[in-house]
Design a protein around this motif. Sequence first.
Motif, PDB file in Angstrom:
ATOM      1  N   ILE A  12      -5.538   3.625 -12.421  1.00 43.90           N
ATOM      2  CA  ILE A  12      -5.848   3.712 -10.993  1.00 43.90           C
ATOM      3  C   ILE A  12      -7.171   3.011 -10.694  1.00 43.90           C
ATOM      4  CG2 ILE A  12      -6.430   5.321  -9.130  1.00 43.90           C
ATOM      5  CD1 ILE A  12      -4.448   7.289 -10.372  1.00 43.90           C
ATOM      6  N   LEU A  13      -8.163   3.236 -11.570  1.00 43.73           N
ATOM      7  CA  LEU A  13      -9.461   2.605 -11.356  1.00 43.73           C
ATOM      8  C   LEU A  13      -9.369   1.088 -11.482  1.00 43.73           C
ATOM      9  CD1 LEU A  13     -12.405   3.172 -10.734  1.00 43.73           C
ATOM     10  CD2 LEU A  13     -12.816   3.379 -13.207  1.00 43.73           C
ATOM     11  N   ASP A  14      -8.573   0.627 -12.437  1.00 42.49           N
ATOM     12  CA  ASP A  14      -8.388  -0.824 -12.584  1.00 42.49           C
ATOM     13  C   ASP A  14      -7.739  -1.413 -11.345  1.00 42.49           C
ATOM     14  OD1 ASP A  14      -9.500  -0.753 -15.082  1.00 42.49           O
ATOM     15  OD2 ASP A  14      -7.584  -0.661 -16.153  1.00 42.49           O
ATOM     16  N   GLU A  15      -6.794  -0.701 -10.758  1.00 40.92           N
ATOM     17  CA  GLU A  15      -6.151  -1.183  -9.543  1.00 40.92           C
ATOM     18  C   GLU A  15      -7.131  -1.200  -8.372  1.00 40.92           C
ATOM     19  OE1 GLU A  15      -3.094  -2.793  -7.304  1.00 40.92           O
ATOM     20  OE2 GLU A  15      -3.244  -2.478  -9.492  1.00 40.92           O
ATOM     21  N   TYR A  16      -7.987  -0.188  -8.325  1.00 43.42           N
ATOM     22  CA  TYR A  16      -9.007  -0.135  -7.265  1.00 43.42           C
ATOM     23  C   TYR A  16      -9.948  -1.322  -7.398  1.00 43.42           C
ATOM     24  CZ  TYR A  16     -12.857   1.614  -4.408  1.00 43.42           C
ATOM     25  OH  TYR A  16     -13.851   1.737  -3.450  1.00 43.42           O
ATOM     26  N   TYR A  17     -10.391  -1.598  -8.603  1.00 39.74           N
ATOM     27  CA  TYR A  17     -11.274  -2.746  -8.820  1.00 39.74           C
ATOM     28  C   TYR A  17     -10.588  -4.055  -8.434  1.00 39.74           C
ATOM     29  CZ  TYR A  17     -14.524   0.239 -11.428  1.00 39.74           C
ATOM     30  OH  TYR A  17     -15.420   1.202 -11.786  1.00 39.74           O
ATOM     31  N   ARG A  18      -9.306  -4.132  -8.719  1.00 38.75           N
ATOM     32  CA  ARG A  18      -8.581  -5.364  -8.383  1.00 38.75           C
ATOM     33  C   ARG A  18      -8.501  -5.589  -6.875  1.00 38.75           C
ATOM     34  NH1 ARG A  18      -3.782  -7.074  -6.798  1.00 38.75           N
ATOM     35  NH2 ARG A  18      -3.005  -4.952  -6.527  1.00 38.75           N
ATOM     36  N   MET A  19      -8.332  -4.480  -6.151  1.00 36.61           N
ATOM     37  CA  MET A  19      -8.155  -4.600  -4.702  1.00 36.61           C
ATOM     38  C   MET A  19      -9.480  -4.726  -3.960  1.00 36.61           C
ATOM     39  SD  MET A  19      -5.094  -1.837  -4.070  1.00 36.61           S
ATOM     40  CE  MET A  19      -5.169  -2.119  -2.285  1.00 36.61           C
ATOM     41  N   LYS A  38      -8.554   4.427   0.444  1.00 34.17           N
ATOM     42  CA  LYS A  38      -7.623   5.376  -0.153  1.00 34.17           C
ATOM     43  C   LYS A  38      -6.219   5.174   0.404  1.00 34.17           C
ATOM     44  CE  LYS A  38      -6.808  10.348  -0.654  1.00 34.17           C
ATOM     45  NZ  LYS A  38      -7.324  11.716  -0.353  1.00 34.17           N
ATOM     46  N   CYS A  39      -6.135   4.969   1.739  1.00 32.22           N
ATOM     47  CA  CYS A  39      -4.831   4.749   2.341  1.00 32.22           C
ATOM     48  C   CYS A  39      -4.189   3.456   1.822  1.00 32.22           C
ATOM     49  CB  CYS A  39      -4.967   4.697   3.870  1.00 32.22           C
ATOM     50  SG  CYS A  39      -5.410   6.273   4.608  1.00 32.22           S
ATOM     51  N   GLN A  40      -5.034   2.396   1.735  1.00 36.13           N
ATOM     52  CA  GLN A  40      -4.504   1.133   1.217  1.00 36.13           C
ATOM     53  C   GLN A  40      -4.028   1.279  -0.241  1.00 36.13           C
ATOM     54  OE1 GLN A  40      -7.345  -2.015   1.778  1.00 36.13           O
ATOM     55  NE2 GLN A  40      -7.571  -1.622   3.980  1.00 36.13           N
TER      56      GLN A  40
END
Length: 1121
Positions: A525-532, A550-552
Amino acid sequence: MEQVPSGGKLVQITVTDGYDLRGYKGDTPVTFVRAEFNQVTLGDSAKITVSSEGTAKYNFTSSFEFNPEGGITLNDIAHNPVFLTVTEVLQKEKKQKDEKNLTIGQAVVDLLPLLEGESSFEMMVPLHPVQGSPLETPRPGSKQCSLEVKVFVAEPLLTAAQVLGSNLLKVTLEGAYSVPESFVPTGTQQNYMVGLQVPSLGEKDCPIFFKNGTLKLGGEREPFPRPKKWPFANILAPGANNIPDAYIVGGPYEEEEGELNHPEDREFRNQAEYTKKRIIWDLESRCYLDPPAVVSFQKRIADCWLWPVEIIRVPLVIAPKGKAGKTEKTDDESQLSFHGVAYVNMLPLLYPGVKRIRGAFHIYPYLDSTVYEKTKLLFSLFRDTGHHLIQNNKIGGLNSPLTKPVASKNLKEDKTVKEKDMDGKIKPGDVQAPSIKSQSSDTPLEGEPLLSHNAEGQQYFEAGTYIVLEIQLDKALVPKRMPEELARRVREMIPPRPPLTRWTGGAQKAVNDYHVQIKNISKAILDEYYRMFGKQVGNNIDSETLEEQKCQLNYEFNSSGKYFAFKEQLKHAVVKIVREKYLRTTSFESQEELQTFISELYVFLVDQMHVALNEAMPDDVQSTASTIHTSSEQLRLFAFEAEVNENFEMAAVYYKERLVREPQNLDHWLDYGAFCLLTEDNIKAQECFRKALSLNESHIQSLLLCGVLAVLLENYEQAEIFFEDATCLEPTNVVAWTLLGLYYEIQNNDIRMEMAFHEAAKQLQARMLQAQVTKQKSIGNVECPEEGGNIESSIGPWGATNDSSNPAIKVEAPAGAGAALSILDEFLEESSQLPSESGEPILSTQFQDSSVDPKQSNLFFKETSEKKEAPKCQDSSTFLQPVPYSGVSQTPTTIFMETIRFLMKVNAVQYVHRVLAHELLCPQGGPSCEYYLVLAQTHLLKKDFNKAEEYLQQAVRLDYLNPNVWGMKGHLYFLRGDHSKAKACYERTISFVVDASEMHFIFLRLGLIYLEEKEYEKAKKTYLQACKKSPSCLTWLGVGIACYRLEELSEAEDALSEANVLNNYNAEVWAYLALVCLKAGRQLEAEQAYKYTLKLKLKNEALLAEIHTVQEMVGFGDPSF
């Protein structure tokens, strides 16, 4: 001191002392020693008085000259011992003119150490008493009478190389049993004789005769062990007849190599060897084989397995006056009677490690037609060459070592006979003169009578007569690996591997697994957050921005399916907690109970989630499971196994995995291109080869393969560029020039074709010459060619020939592989009927070229219409290409065979047929063993087993020592379903000192046969050898199965774990793991293994039924009930 004769070597025999001697007239007699060798008296010692202690100081030296060019030969030294006769000299009486001599005893000195490379040796030889000698009754407390003897030669008779390359043949004739009833001990005395012929010095043959057999009546069995005797008569001391340390030990009939070794023959042999008449010889005759004779010996066995051993009966009559005590045969051919022959199968001597054959062989009447049919010989030792032998037929005979130094009347008569024989005059009544034709002649000369009826010899067959014969060699013709070496290699089989983390069950393990999954998901999840949103975040982000992110993030997870993937990833860990922590395995009774449990579970899971998150940040989380990476070499092996199993989809997966890991490795592209050639995907193969060439434009093999594909796709202009570029980059490359010549042949450019083939032959000859010079330098014996010498003068268009003016033969190959193959078959049907010029066994020799990739590669060609999936290697019809090996004897290679090897390594079988046609017509090529192997493989690929077997038989005839031949024969029988013959071929293959080109599937299939025959210990050892050479899932699976059947559960689990590590998609591995866990009482692991067995759809119904049986027996293992 004696002078050493020129051209020979002087062998000196010195008798230094005699011990415990006694005489007829007292304890201090006057004695002398006489030395005799090869029927010649070497000399007498001085007359020495024996001391009161029985000691005599003779210090007597005699000698003979060893001269292989004329005189005493190595064969004489092997065959004849030195006889030392001790004689007592009595004092003259008043009326006596001369002294009276009485023989006390006789000693025998064996000279075999001289043939083992020794130049001197000492020994204490027993002095055997003659009949009536005072030595027959030894004095109390005294030892046996003996002589101390020293043998000396200035330099060894044989060099180390000669000792290594030579051999010693020993033939022991024990007896003939169940002889005809017409053989009676009364009446005219008979001499029973047996003879055979073997090569001795080069191509020169050595006849071996056994004379003076003793006819015995039935009623007692010959004892075992009993001593072997010298093949000489007139030995004075009975004890001197026995060869030291040589005994006939007998043995079970079933272990013999003869004809009467079956269980149904036991009763007849017991009766024949106990109650019926027999003729006993118990004689051993020796024959020295020099290195050329050893080669000739092997060749003759390979050419004809059956060797004739003849037997005759010759009457002895009382000689005229003046020859009292002597008997000799009358000079009449009609006296040669009861002529029989036994056919001894010598083939076992060509088996690896075999040095001795012993057995019982039927005696048949000697008929020329039958003997010629079985042995290809029209040559009888007794009828065609036995005239002198029969003419000198005496008790003592030709083999007697005792000949008086003074020429007697008998010797003069013998000399007269020899002179008459030398004059070439045949007296009336003489045996027919020997035939002019050679022994190996196929047809007799005109006027040569053939024996077509033999009434007396028929009595052998009617009585069931057989001889017991032993043939023994000092060294095996075909060496075999020593058991110690095999044992050492087996001990090193299992490679070291770090212990894997053992999976344990229980509540704590379930919670720990849940923690791991939480950490992995949080990190994702954190890796995806960093990517976005990037990593530029901080505590100063406002709540609105955070809520929007968070919604995105939630939208991204739901729209991409990652949320569902996270939930599935976590579900397995939650299920384990429910089962292990809360012990809930059954359905709930009410909805309220379910809601209560879910609430309790939710609270627990959230608490444990916080525990996991607080333990470490997601960046610090490390997986607890060790990751095991397979190497590129292992992936190549797995792909290779998949190809053989015709599982091309799985093979492609492995090849692509290699390319993903190392896309810049051109070897991976070449291997994948060769695989595409196997599946006849020429377009993709061309892409792979060109990709490899793009990585290295100077890579010769990539250039050649691009040229081959261009020819197959009929892009001839591109092909010419590729081939010419290869010859420019590496002018010494034989394959490049040959492929260029083949291209020019297709283009009908005869001049350039001749040039390319000639250049290829020249480069091949230069390479062979360089290899020879290098070898000579390594042994310090170099012979450099003269400067300015024209090497090309001995080079033909295909290889080394005697005439370089021969034009190249252009072969018009019809379109299509099948048409080319049919032409080859027609050529072979004609050429196989013609004997080879030399008749020598042909052994292939591998000359590796730098352009050929030494990596292991699959060598199959399969019609796409015949593709089908086969889950096991034993169900495949594809084979490993037999790469030639270096044997004892080497045949010159050719440019075409070099090219065939290259093409077969890359699966370019469509291109091979044209090259095979050239090899067939090549002066230095022709139908060789390797040629037949390649041709047999092409028929095996078409599943034409009859043709394949025919060509393999031709290969065996040409090179019986080639392990590749026997390996392919094993594959042939295996595919036919004849596992007994396949087993024999596989066992013979692995027993050779030199391994076959690819032992992997030989071990796998032999291990499978052992498993089928329930020889689990042998199966285990065989699979372990495969694991040592090339470990794979299938090899460790075989070890695991064998260990499981042997009830070695711990070793079985280790082996199956190794198999599972290498391939965890093999259902059979999981099935046997389930069985092991069931037997070990480990319920959780048994159920897990069984689950994967079903998930991977095990196709072995018998194995699945066995699992169900064991589950019912132990009461667990199947969660479905």
